[in-house]
Design an enzyme around this catalytic site. Structure first.
Site, mmCIF file in Angstrom:
data_model
loop_
_atom_site.group_PDB
_atom_site.id
_atom_site.type_symbol
_atom_site.label_atom_id
_atom_site.label_comp_id
_atom_site.label_asym_id
_atom_site.label_seq_id
_atom_site.Cartn_x
_atom_site.Cartn_y
_atom_site.Cartn_z
ATOM 1 N N ASP A 14 51.505 -10.235 -9.737
ATOM 2 C CA ASP A 14 51.692 -10.500 -10.172
ATOM 3 C C ASP A 14 52.928 -11.970 -10.085
ATOM 4 O O ASP A 14 53.249 -12.574 -9.374
ATOM 5 C CB ASP A 14 52.676 -9.909 -10.133
ATOM 6 C CG ASP A 14 54.439 -9.804 -10.979
ATOM 7 O OD1 ASP A 14 54.578 -10.550 -12.328
ATOM 8 O OD2 ASP A 14 55.471 -8.922 -10.726
ATOM 9 N N ASP A 74 56.786 -8.995 -13.559
ATOM 10 C CA ASP A 74 57.255 -7.791 -14.701
ATOM 11 C C ASP A 74 56.332 -6.963 -13.439
ATOM 12 O O ASP A 74 56.775 -5.362 -13.995
ATOM 13 C CB ASP A 74 56.642 -7.875 -15.981
ATOM 14 C CG ASP A 74 55.305 -8.652 -15.578
ATOM 15 O OD1 ASP A 74 54.314 -7.793 -14.525
ATOM 16 O OD2 ASP A 74 54.167 -7.991 -16.697
ATOM 17 N N ASP A 118 48.418 -10.944 -12.897
ATOM 18 C CA ASP A 118 48.050 -10.846 -14.473
ATOM 19 C C ASP A 118 47.110 -12.520 -13.618
ATOM 20 O O ASP A 118 46.843 -12.554 -13.169
ATOM 21 C CB ASP A 118 49.261 -11.595 -15.302
ATOM 22 C CG ASP A 118 50.437 -12.686 -14.195
ATOM 23 O OD1 ASP A 118 50.270 -13.051 -13.342
ATOM 24 O OD2 ASP A 118 51.709 -12.332 -13.887
ATOM 25 N N ASP A 171 34.889 -7.366 -17.870
ATOM 26 C CA ASP A 171 34.746 -6.095 -18.726
ATOM 27 C C ASP A 171 34.015 -5.463 -19.440
ATOM 28 O O ASP A 171 35.341 -5.879 -20.448
ATOM 29 C CB ASP A 171 35.365 -5.381 -17.674
ATOM 30 C CG ASP A 171 34.703 -4.442 -16.888
ATOM 31 O OD1 ASP A 171 34.172 -3.323 -17.208
ATOM 32 O OD2 ASP A 171 35.340 -3.319 -15.768
ATOM 33 N N ASP A 181 30.843 -0.827 -19.197
ATOM 34 C CA ASP A 181 31.393 0.216 -18.451
ATOM 35 C C ASP A 181 30.678 1.671 -18.655
ATOM 36 O O ASP A 181 29.947 1.555 -20.534
ATOM 37 C CB ASP A 181 32.639 0.130 -19.061
ATOM 38 C CG ASP A 181 34.171 1.402 -18.783
ATOM 39 O OD1 ASP A 181 33.394 1.662 -17.699
ATOM 40 O OD2 ASP A 181 34.277 1.872 -19.340
ATOM 41 N N GLU A 195 27.102 0.182 -15.679
ATOM 42 C CA GLU A 195 27.663 1.388 -14.621
ATOM 43 C C GLU A 195 27.070 2.113 -15.367
ATOM 44 O O GLU A 195 27.122 2.395 -16.333
ATOM 45 C CB GLU A 195 29.788 1.619 -15.175
ATOM 46 C CG GLU A 195 29.430 2.598 -14.429
ATOM 47 C CD GLU A 195 30.621 3.246 -14.722
ATOM 48 O OE1 GLU A 195 31.599 3.198 -13.788
ATOM 49 O OE2 GLU A 195 32.072 2.847 -16.035
ATOM 50 N N HIS A 229 37.201 0.812 -7.990
ATOM 51 C CA HIS A 229 38.498 0.815 -8.939
ATOM 52 C C HIS A 229 38.851 2.477 -9.085
ATOM 53 O O HIS A 229 39.720 2.784 -9.797
ATOM 54 C CB HIS A 229 39.203 0.267 -9.651
ATOM 55 C CG HIS A 229 38.193 0.039 -11.037
ATOM 56 N ND1 HIS A 229 36.972 -0.322 -11.378
ATOM 57 C CD2 HIS A 229 38.578 0.693 -12.946
ATOM 58 C CE1 HIS A 229 36.805 -0.491 -12.432
ATOM 59 N NE2 HIS A 229 36.972 1.014 -12.896
ATOM 60 N N ASP A 230 37.745 3.145 -9.301
ATOM 61 C CA ASP A 230 37.020 4.429 -9.163
ATOM 62 C C ASP A 230 36.963 5.103 -8.093
ATOM 63 O O ASP A 230 36.683 6.461 -7.967
ATOM 64 C CB ASP A 230 36.187 4.549 -10.578
ATOM 65 C CG ASP A 230 36.373 4.342 -11.834
ATOM 66 O OD1 ASP A 230 37.754 4.055 -12.154
ATOM 67 O OD2 ASP A 230 35.609 4.176 -12.121
#
Length: 523
Positions: A26, A30, A34, A103, A205, A268, A330-331
């Site tokens: 970050d 926030d 990013d 992605d 994806d 994917e 991430h999954d």
């Protein structure tokens, strides 16, 4: 495929590193990572020794599914920056000799996308057919029995126009209609926009979802379903996924990418081997370069099981197909959370020495393990749709811990998800100069892979080994390396020959055996 690194394309000999942008760094306080934050941490990625960075979605989005609900395919969400920040990151990545992949989310958009807003405005709108709309059944119910991957019906009623629309995931993610030629052209233009900007490829994806069967018939019931499985698995997705027409679209993606030179497409795709292999396409009309292979995530951590999985996968590939491997994303649950840190070190050696292109997920290189997310901080919509299954993905998306300062050096305010509980000691700075850390091991593995063509582009043969041990050799230009992996917490007797190049443990390997939780590479 050539066994020479010099003639193999970069995506065959290289290693891909997945960055989850919300959770990397970050820069503006926030609590959300990013693009400027990623740029500020490129030293870590370069020192690690990977070849390409794949960014999870950074496009404008209401964040119902954290960026996989895209509201503008050709922009950057203000959370992450803007197009100028993206261009700066791309230039910085390329200046370090690295590649950058985006992605691409072609199956569905956000319900806030201007296309869908037009589509649902009236049945006569020109973009009505850009999405999949159907009348209700005679009883007023959904058009068929399809189940969303997040649970519940795949159909959402739109009272204003008196029809249902299809969504394979959240209702905020309406499926696009790839049978419409205007939609198809618009999405191809999206790829051109980013390729023209200089990106080096895409991870695509849920590619196997992209086209649905004509007539949208009911999916058959899965006779083997149990309540321990997701609701989606009550049905076999015969008509809602993996349709023949999708392969023509995949080939169109490939033809476009090939027109830009040395680009890569990663699809994917969750399918059995025989169906998975079809996504390479025939040699004269190739499709994606790498249909993602998740089998190291989906099978038991057992030497006999993995030997069979590796052998069956290799045997299923077409002659022109290049393999690939993944142990985290991430999954998926963190590899160290699944099998413990000792075996996570062995898993790292497996990932980086198998034949094929590896993808490494951020944080696995420092061994982030089990993380419990307090109920009030859970963010993943998949958890809320099926809470009893405890399948939320937040535990794999927690912020990267950089050092022992406030907020682990991630930013100046509390991050959007909790840090790993051991972050004061498990962070990049703490492992940077520790010769026994898992980060040091990953760097050594990546350096060895780069210096030894046998490990990147060499042929592979599975070897016989004692129970609990997975063994194989890699060969290139007559140079032969053996990899022996003890997937148990007990020492194993094995008469190995050669000179050890690297062990997952500190100290010298012991002749005639593998120590508990040890992997070694021999020359």
């Amino acid at each position: 495929m050539s066994d020479e690194r010099g003639t193999a394309p970069w995506w065959q000999r290289g290693v891909i590193y997945q960055v989850y942008p919300r959770s990397f760094q970050d820069s503006d306080g926030d609590g959300v990572g990013d693009l400027a934050g990623i740029a500020a941490r490129l030293d870590h990625i370069e020192r690690l020794g990977v070849d390409a960075i794949w960014l999870s979605p950074i496009f404008p989005s209401p964040m119902a599914d954290f960026g996989y609900d895209v509201a503008d395919y050709c922009g950057i969400d203000p959370l992450f920056g803007d197009l100028a920040a993206f261009d700066a990151l791309l230039a910085a990545v390329h200046a370090r000799g690295l590649k950058l992949l985006l992605d691409f989310v072609p199956n569905h958009s956000s319900d806030r996308h201007p296309w869908f807003i037009e589509s649902r405005s009236s049945r006569s709108n020109p973009k009505r057919d850009w999405y999949i709309w159907r009348d209700a059944e005679t009883d007023g119910g959904p058009p068929n029995n399809w189940i969303s991957d997040f649970g519940g019906s795949s159909w959402e009623w739109d009272a204003a126009t008196g029809q249902y629309y299809l969504h394979a995931f959240l209702k905020e993610q309406p499926d696009l209609n790839w049978r419409n030629p205007d939609l198809r052209r618009a999405m191809m233009d999206v790829l051109r926009f980013w390729l023209d900007r200089g990106v080096d490829g895409f991870r695509i994806d849920v590619l196997w979802h992209i086209v649905k069967a004509p007539g949208l018939p009911d999916n058959p019931v899965n006779p083997d379903w149990t309540p321990m499985q997701t609701e989606r698995d009550r049905l076999i997705q015969r008509h809602s996924t993996d349709q023949p027409e999708a392969h023509a679209i995949s080939a169109e993606f490939r033809a476009l990418a090939d027109g830009y030179g040395d680009r890569v497409l990663i699809g994917e795709i969750f399918l059995p081997n025989h169906a998975h292999a079809r996504w390479y396409g025939p040699p004269d009309r190739p499709q994606v370069h790498l249909p993602f292979n998740f089998q190291l995530n989906e099978n038991d951590w057992d030497a006999a099981v993995l030997r069979r999985v590796i052998g069956d996968y290799e045997a299923s590939l077409p002659a022109h197909g290049w393999p690939n491997w993944v142990i985290g994303s991430h999954d998926a649950p963190r590899i160290a959370a699944r099998i413990g840190e000792a075996q996570a070190r062995v898993a790292g050696m497996l990932l980086l020495t198998l034949r094929g292109t590896p993808t490494l997920y951020q944080g696995d290189e420092i061994g982030i393990g089990k993380i419990e997310i307090p109920a009030h901080r859970i963010r993943d919509p998949q958890h809320f749709r099926q809470p009893t299954l405890n399948i939320g993905r937040d535990r794999s998306r927690t912020p990267m811990p950089w050092d022992a300062s406030a907020n682990a050096g991630f930013g100046t305010t509390e991050p959007w998800l909790p840090l790993n509980p051991d972050w004061p000691t498990r962070n990049v700075a703490a492992q940077n100069d520790d010769p026994d850390s898992i980060l040091t091991l990953y760097r050594a593995l990546l350096a060895l892979r780069r210096s030894e063509p046998a490990l990147s582009v060499g042929a592979m043969t599975l070897l016989d080994a004692p129970d609990g041990v997975l063994a194989y050799e890699r060969v290139s230009d007559g140079r032969r390396l053996s990899i022996l992996l003890n997937l148990t917490s007990n020492a194993a007797t094995i008469d190995w020959q050669g000179t050890p190049l690297l062990s997952t443990l500190d100290g010298d390997p012991e002749p005639g055996m593998l120590r508990a939780n040890e992997g070694i590479i021999l020359i």
